[in-house]
Structure formats: C-alpha cells, structure tokens
Design an enzyme around this catalytic site. Structure first.
Site, mmCIF file in Angstrom:
data_model
loop_
_atom_site.group_PDB
_atom_site.id
_atom_site.type_symbol
_atom_site.label_atom_id
_atom_site.label_comp_id
_atom_site.label_asym_id
_atom_site.label_seq_id
_atom_site.Cartn_x
_atom_site.Cartn_y
_atom_site.Cartn_z
ATOM 1 N N TRP A 1 -16.040 12.386 -11.965
ATOM 2 C CA TRP A 1 -15.136 12.049 -10.860
ATOM 3 C C TRP A 1 -14.502 13.303 -10.259
ATOM 4 C CZ3 TRP A 1 -9.950 13.341 -11.440
ATOM 5 C CH2 TRP A 1 -9.508 13.623 -12.743
ATOM 6 N N TRP B 1 -9.400 8.678 -7.555
ATOM 7 C CA TRP B 1 -10.641 8.991 -8.280
ATOM 8 C C TRP B 1 -10.603 8.467 -9.705
ATOM 9 C CZ3 TRP B 1 -15.303 9.917 -6.627
ATOM 10 C CH2 TRP B 1 -15.451 10.333 -5.304
ATOM 11 N N GLU C 1 0.842 -1.212 0.000
ATOM 12 C CA GLU C 1 0.000 0.000 0.000
ATOM 13 C C GLU C 1 0.874 1.258 0.000
ATOM 14 O OE1 GLU C 1 -3.329 0.020 -0.506
ATOM 15 O OE2 GLU C 1 -2.971 -2.122 -0.731
ATOM 16 N N ASN D 1 -10.470 3.450 3.613
ATOM 17 C CA ASN D 1 -10.225 3.221 2.181
ATOM 18 C C ASN D 1 -11.344 2.432 1.493
ATOM 19 O OD1 ASN D 1 -8.492 3.248 -0.243
ATOM 20 N ND2 ASN D 1 -8.440 1.038 0.112
ATOM 21 N N TRP E 1 -21.316 12.731 -18.379
ATOM 22 C CA TRP E 1 -21.557 12.964 -16.951
ATOM 23 C C TRP E 1 -22.805 13.819 -16.772
ATOM 24 C CZ3 TRP E 1 -18.715 9.587 -14.684
ATOM 25 C CH2 TRP E 1 -17.396 9.353 -15.058
ATOM 26 N N TRP F 1 1.651 1.817 -3.401
ATOM 27 C CA TRP F 1 0.618 2.512 -4.200
ATOM 28 C C TRP F 1 0.833 4.027 -4.105
ATOM 29 C CZ3 TRP F 1 -2.806 1.282 -7.861
ATOM 30 C CH2 TRP F 1 -3.153 -0.063 -8.027
HETATM 31 C C1 LIG Z 1 -11.333 7.873 -4.202
HETATM 32 C C2 LIG Z 1 -10.092 7.788 -3.334
HETATM 33 C C3 LIG Z 1 -9.447 8.949 -2.941
HETATM 34 C C4 LIG Z 1 -8.302 8.887 -2.145
HETATM 35 N N1 LIG Z 1 -7.684 10.061 -1.762
HETATM 36 C C5 LIG Z 1 -6.555 10.007 -1.011
HETATM 37 C C6 LIG Z 1 -5.891 11.205 -0.615
HETATM 38 O O1 LIG Z 1 -6.280 12.323 -0.964
HETATM 39 N N2 LIG Z 1 -4.783 11.089 0.177
HETATM 40 C C7 LIG Z 1 -4.299 9.865 0.571
HETATM 41 O O2 LIG Z 1 -3.289 9.831 1.282
HETATM 42 N N3 LIG Z 1 -4.895 8.728 0.173
HETATM 43 C C8 LIG Z 1 -6.006 8.751 -0.589
HETATM 44 N N4 LIG Z 1 -6.622 7.575 -0.954
HETATM 45 C C9 LIG Z 1 -5.956 6.285 -0.633
HETATM 46 C C10 LIG Z 1 -6.350 5.634 0.693
HETATM 47 O O3 LIG Z 1 -7.742 5.605 0.841
HETATM 48 C C11 LIG Z 1 -5.743 6.336 1.919
HETATM 49 O O4 LIG Z 1 -4.356 6.536 1.732
HETATM 50 C C12 LIG Z 1 -5.917 5.503 3.192
HETATM 51 O O5 LIG Z 1 -7.282 5.237 3.426
HETATM 52 C C13 LIG Z 1 -5.325 6.251 4.373
HETATM 53 O O6 LIG Z 1 -5.512 5.533 5.551
HETATM 54 P P1 LIG Z 1 -4.291 4.825 6.286
HETATM 55 O O7 LIG Z 1 -3.177 5.802 6.467
HETATM 56 O O8 LIG Z 1 -4.834 4.191 7.512
HETATM 57 O O9 LIG Z 1 -3.862 3.749 5.210
HETATM 58 P P2 LIG Z 1 -3.074 2.364 5.337
HETATM 59 O O10 LIG Z 1 -3.977 1.308 4.821
HETATM 60 O O11 LIG Z 1 -2.510 2.169 6.684
HETATM 61 O O12 LIG Z 1 -1.910 2.509 4.261
HETATM 62 C C14 LIG Z 1 -0.628 3.065 4.597
HETATM 63 C C15 LIG Z 1 -0.317 4.205 3.664
HETATM 64 O O13 LIG Z 1 -0.220 3.742 2.324
HETATM 65 C C16 LIG Z 1 -0.729 4.731 1.433
HETATM 66 N N5 LIG Z 1 -1.910 4.177 0.743
HETATM 67 C C17 LIG Z 1 -2.768 3.248 1.186
HETATM 68 N N6 LIG Z 1 -3.691 2.970 0.246
HETATM 69 C C18 LIG Z 1 -3.407 3.746 -0.808
HETATM 70 C C19 LIG Z 1 -3.992 3.919 -2.092
HETATM 71 N N7 LIG Z 1 -5.058 3.223 -2.498
HETATM 72 N N8 LIG Z 1 -3.437 4.829 -2.922
HETATM 73 C C20 LIG Z 1 -2.340 5.534 -2.566
HETATM 74 N N9 LIG Z 1 -1.739 5.410 -1.358
HETATM 75 C C21 LIG Z 1 -2.263 4.526 -0.502
HETATM 76 C C22 LIG Z 1 -1.151 5.921 2.267
HETATM 77 O O14 LIG Z 1 -0.089 6.846 2.289
HETATM 78 C C23 LIG Z 1 -1.375 5.297 3.636
HETATM 79 O O15 LIG Z 1 -1.198 6.193 4.701
HETATM 80 C C24 LIG Z 1 -7.788 7.621 -1.741
HETATM 81 C C25 LIG Z 1 -8.450 6.459 -2.138
HETATM 82 C C26 LIG Z 1 -9.593 6.537 -2.923
HETATM 83 C C27 LIG Z 1 -10.293 5.268 -3.320
#
Ligand SMILES: Cc1cc2nc3c(=O)[nH]c(=O)nc-3n(C[C@H](O)[C@H](O)[C@H](O)COP(=O)(O)OP(=O)(O)OC[C@H]3O[C@@H](n4cnc5c(N)ncnc54)[C@H](O)[C@@H]3O)c2cc1C
Length: 462
Positions: free
Chosen positions: A342, A365, A258, A324, A289, A261
């Site tokens: 979006w 998005w 993650e 997420n 849209w 990602w």
């Molecule tokens: C529509 C949409 C919009 C999003 N917008 C953002 C945003 O503006 N900022 C943001 O930081 N994340 C965004 N995310 C990704 C993800 O949802 C969040 O990073 C995550 O929920 C943050 O919670 P956590 O720190 O507990 O994540 P954890 O699950 O603990 O993951 C650890 C770290 O990995 C990174 N990460 C995890 N999942 C993703 C992912 N799918 N894409 C990119 N990085 C990821 C983040 O930096 C996160 O802090 C988005 C996802 C979606 C589906």
C-alpha cells in the site's frame, strides 16, 4: 484576527523550509501551494497588507524578523501533523528564550484530536462511535469576518520572491490543473457556496458516480487552510435551515459525516503517528507484497487494461485529483490484484494529488489494504468490472479519460477483452496495441490475494 486585535502592526510571514525530518510536499501539492500563496498575497495587498516570504530555517528567520521588526509575539495557526506539532513546540521554546510570545490557534479541525476519547479514555479506532461521540458536541462558531484594513508596519521587511521556493514542476505536467482548480480563499468559498446551494441535498445519491460532479471538491482547499471545516458547517447549516431543515439533520448528513472522516484521520494520525510508514495492524508487517516495477508503472500510467482503473489513474495525472469511489477501486487493484505494498500507492498519491494530506492519505491507503483502523477487511476485493458497471455504467467517465475506447458500446466498455474481435475492430481497437490487454486475470488475481492473506494469518497463529 487575534494579532490584529492587539492594535499593533502585523507582518504576515510565510517561511519555506525543507526541514530534513519532515516529509517533502509532493509535486502536485507544491503546484497548489504556489498558486495559493499567490492568491493570499493578492488578497493581502487588496487590504493594505503584504505577504512576506522567506526561504530558510524557521527558527533563525523568525528570530531575525522579530528582532528587526521589534515584534513581541508570533501568531500561528496550529498544525496537526506530528512533525508540525513537534516543530511548533520547538519554535515556541526557542522564541520563549528570547522573550517572544508564541500564540497558537486552532481552526484546521472541528475538534482538538486529543480531546476525543472513548469511555475507557483511549483513542477511538472505529469511525462510527468516534463520530457519534464527537458530533454530539458539534456547535458551529460564527466565522470571523475578513479584515477590511491591514495594520501595516511603517517599513515592510524585505521578501524573497515566490519563485525562490521553486514549487512549480519543470515539465508541463501541470498544464491541465489550472483549468480545473482555483487555489486560494476565493476559489474555496465559491466552491462551498456552489456545493451548499446546489449539491448538498443530492450528495448522498450522487457522490459515488465519478462522471457526475456530485462532491464538494473542497479537499485541497481544506488541506491548505483556505477554508475551515467550521466555515463549511456554518454555510451548510445556514443554507439548510433557510430551506427548512433542522440543524441536527445537517450535522447528521452524509456530507458532514465525510468531514467527520477527515477529523477521524487526524485523530488517528496524532494517536498512531507511526502509521504513515507502518500498518496499524502489526500482522500486516509480514504480508508477502510483490515487487514488480513494470506492473507498478502500468498502474501509475493508467495502462492496466482495466478501463475504470486506467481512467482513474489518468484523471489523477491530468488534474491532480481523483474521485473517491475511483480512489478505492484503483487502491484495491494495486494492493489486491497486483499484490503491491500500500505504501507504493500512498507515495504515488502523495506526489500526484493536489489534495495530498498525510492524515487522509495514510488512513485511505490503510483502509484499502485492510491493515488500518476501521479498515475494509482484506478479503473484500473490489471487482473492477462490476464496480465500473455499477458506478460508471453509462461509460461517460471511462470515455472521457480513455479516448481510445470511445467508440466501444457500453456493454463492452468495462471489460473490452471480453468483446468479440469484430466488435473491437468496429470500434478501432487493437488490444495490446491501441489499448493494453489486462495485466492480470481478475479471478486468478483474487484467488492469489486471498491465498496470500491466508498465509499471513497462519504465520500470525504460529
Ligand atoms: C486511497 C485513498 C487515498 C486518499 N487520499 C486522500 C488525500 O491524500 N487527501 C484527502 O483530502 N483525501 C484523501 N482521500 C479521501 C477522499 O477520497 C477525498 O477527500 C475526496 O475524494 C475529496 O473530494 P471532495 O473534496 O469532493 O470530497 P467530498 O466528498 O465533498 O467530502 C468533503 C470533504 O470530506 C473529507 N473526506 C471525504 N471523504 C473522506 C475520506 N474517505 N477520508 C478522509 N476525509 C474525507 C475531505 O476533506 C473532503 O474534501 C483518500 C481516499 C482513499 C480511498
């Protein structure tokens, strides 16, 4: 640390600018930034330093400050958004013209996004090969220690006050934020220690359930540079190796993937900067849209009548964060059930997420809408009822954010309109009054979305 190692006095400087070319930070991010700066300021004070703040044009603030402090170099942590990159380059040139060195350091990412390329030398557009290629060379660097003494100048320059930045909202919207978040380096490291020690092992299983605190909640800390991905990797490796795991298994874990990602999102943003405004897949430019401000408002306020969607949107409003799994469900609902662009969702998230991040939000998005790199195909339409049953089945998450449904049994909680009149009455619910009727019918919305997608594809073929 590099500046300190020169043995010369160091002035920590924060400049608030509203450069017309850059995207203004969203309201929730500004809340975080305010408290993050407050925390940084306290941390610096504790070791004899001082955070100097200035509001103004970065080039003129830097020039004035360097001249009066007789500084010969500016040390910065490198920014990875295209506009930051451009701004750094322009500042470096301007400083160079007056004989001041510009020293820029990485740290925000594990790799420099330009260095990762596929076999044909092009940027990756699919995550798995990107991660396979990048993670092979992943070696944690031992994080630098926090300095214990600050090399202070004889006289500190004057500082503007933090309130001059005007980062806090004028309403009490942010009331709930401080009960959930602790912006700043200390909060970041406490979160990391808790996660690496207690949650890392269960992450793969628990990360999809919004009622469980199974994820790291490090996103905003990472975005604001209060912690680096290298520090996260290092801590997870230390804890993992102590518990008998191999380094490879930690690097290849679901959690580090993650973090991967996030790297991928920055890789895409650097190579495809127009994606903040336009779909990566050009055929989506002609997607039909819908514009419907009432529908959009229902989604934003958590009033769609679909409990999992409404719970997510209310969690976002109350805490500045959303799980997420739920981000994917509400996102899919907006672009597929409501057929809204979006970018409407991206803008709302941008303004309301404390972790709003140009790279991650854009990729998230575009992934949802099916128009980005390695995106979910458009025809993959999340069913908000079955998603809720599967990932929020015990009802705790929905009940927490939608108290008006709290007395409804689990069996009806995910689709209250299917419950009998007497069941609803017994739970004190009047649909359309105490909780909305669904704004769209799931099956009809699904068919309409697939139809719109087919039309877009046939337009492309013509
Ligand atoms: C529509 C949409 C919009 C999003 N917008 C953002 C945003 O503006 N900022 C943001 O930081 N994340 C965004 N995310 C990704 C993800 O949802 C969040 O990073 C995550 O929920 C943050 O919670 P956590 O720190 O507990 O994540 P954890 O699950 O603990 O993951 C650890 C770290 O990995 C990174 N990460 C995890 N999942 C993703 C992912 N799918 N894409 C990119 N990085 C990821 C983040 O930096 C996160 O802090 C988005 C996802 C979606 C589906």
């Amino acid at each position: 640390m590099a500046a300190i190692e020169t043995g010369r006095p160091v002035i920590p400087l924060y400049i608030q600018t509203e450069a017309p070319s850059s995207r203004r930070q969203g309201a929730a991010s500004r809340w975080w930034l305010h408290h993050s700066l407050e925390s940084l300021s306290k941390d610096l004070n504790a070791i004899g330093g001082k955070l100097i703040m200035r509001v103004g044009d970065p080039a003129s603030v830097l020039a004035t400050m360097c001249k009066s402090a007789r500084a010969d170099a500016v040390y910065v942590s490198k920014g990875y958004e295209p506009q930051m990159d451009a701004q750094d380059l322009s500042l470096a040139n301007q400083m160079g013209q007056v004989g001041i060195q510009w020293k820029s350091f990485p740290g925000h990412l594990l790799w420099e996004p330009e260095t990762i390329r596929n076999k044909s030398g092009k940027p990756f557009q699919v995550f798995t090969p990107f991660w396979k290629s990048a993670s092979q060379s992943l070696k944690p660097i031992t994080p630098l220690p926090v300095p214990t003494h600050w090399p202070a100048p004889v006289v500190w320059p004057k500082s503007d006050s933090l309130s001059k930045c005007n980062y806090l909202p004028s309403t009490h919207w942010d009331q709930g934020f401080s009960t959930v978040w602790a912006p700043g380096e200390q909060g970041a490291h406490e979160n990391l220690k808790r996660f690496a020690g207690q949650k890392f092992d269960s992450y793969q299983v628990e990360r999809d359930f919004p009622a469980i605190e199974g994820t790291s909640r490090l996103s905003a800390h990472l975005h604001f540079g209060e912690i680096t991905p290298n520090q996260i990797l290092h801590e997870c490796l230390q804890v993992g190796v102590q518990a008998g795991k191999s380094s490879l298994s930690v690097i290849q874990s679901t959690f580090m993937r993650e973090i991967g990602w996030r790297e991928f999102a920055h890789h895409l943003l650097i190579h495809f900067p127009s994606t903040t405004e336009r779909p990566l897949r050009p055929e989506f430019e002609s997607f039909p849209w819908r514009k419907d401000s009432e529908m959009l408002a229902a989604w934003q306020k958590g009033q769609t009548g679909y409990p999992i969607v409404d719970a997510g949107m209310r969690e976002l409003w109350a805490t500045g964060w959303m799980h997420n799994r739920v981000r994917m469900i509400v996102g899919s609902f907006l672009v597929k059930h409501l057929l809204m662009d979006w970018k409407e969702g991206e803008r709302w998230f941008w303004n309301t997420l404390v972790d709003a991040d140009l790279a991650n939000n854009t990729m998230g998005w575009q992934w949802i809408a099916g128009c980005g790199a390695d995106a979910a195909p458009y025809f993959r339409i999340f069913n908000p009822i079955t998603q809720s049953e599967k990932f929020a089945g015990n009802g705790n998450y929905v009940r927490r954010w939608i108290p008006e449904l709290k007395d409804l049994a689990d069996a009806h909680l995910h689709a209250p309109w299917k419950a009998s009149a007497s069941t609803l009455e017994g739970a004190g619910i009047i649909l359309g009054k105490s909780y909305p009727n669904p704004v769209v019918n799931h099956m009809i919305a699904r068919e309409t979305a697939l139809d719109a997608y087919q039309r877009m594809r046939s337009t492309k073929k013509k």
